[in-house]
Design a protein around this motif. Sequence first.
Motif, short mmCIF file in Angstrom:
data_model
loop_
_atom_site.label_atom_id
_atom_site.label_comp_id
_atom_site.label_asym_id
_atom_site.label_seq_id
_atom_site.Cartn_x
_atom_site.Cartn_y
_atom_site.Cartn_z
N GLU A 3 -7.06 37.51 -13.90
CA GLU A 3 -8.40 37.16 -13.44
C GLU A 3 -8.40 37.05 -11.91
O GLU A 3 -7.46 36.51 -11.31
N ASP A 5 -9.12 35.63 -8.44
CA ASP A 5 -9.38 34.34 -7.81
C ASP A 5 -10.42 34.58 -6.71
O ASP A 5 -10.08 34.87 -5.57
N GLU A 7 -12.59 32.65 -5.13
CA GLU A 7 -12.63 31.73 -4.00
C GLU A 7 -11.59 32.09 -2.93
O GLU A 7 -11.89 32.16 -1.75
N THR A 8 -10.38 32.37 -3.38
CA THR A 8 -9.32 32.72 -2.43
C THR A 8 -9.58 34.09 -1.81
O THR A 8 -9.40 34.27 -0.60
N VAL A 111 -3.40 38.56 -3.52
CA VAL A 111 -4.38 37.82 -4.33
C VAL A 111 -5.11 38.73 -5.31
O VAL A 111 -5.39 38.34 -6.44
#
Length: 148
Positions: A3, A5, A7-8, A111
């Motif tokens: 999934e 991330d 926000e990051t 990320v």
Amino acid sequence: MKELDLETAIKILNTIMEYELAGVVRYTHYSLMVTGPNRIPLVDFFKGQAAESLTHAQQAGEIITGLEGGHPSLKIAPVKESYHHAIEDILKESWEHEQKALSLYKELLTVVENASIYLEEYSRTMISSEEMHGLELRKMLRDYKVST
């Protein structure tokens, strides 16, 4: 696939956008400050780098606004003024700037890898672009025997 991330990813993309906007300022400044017999081609080079930094900032911003909850930053990363404007100094500072940009795109890749094919490809493309800039600047620095 894992999934994403969000926000990051958005945080890193905003840092990239801020840093690329700082590159617009940095390279515009360099284009104004460069002197000497190679001034004309170097002015064109730095103006091109400024334009490319703006394009990179806009690309990051477009991605941010396309992500759920994404809002592009209005900030610009700090631009350190060394007050050293010899060609060697300007090229060395440019190389350092490109290396920092490279590290930001690599951070983004860690990320988004295996979470978003689009963002993964974007990251890899930008890493390739920044690596090419680094190679170009190293070639330009060879006459000055500066280690990078």
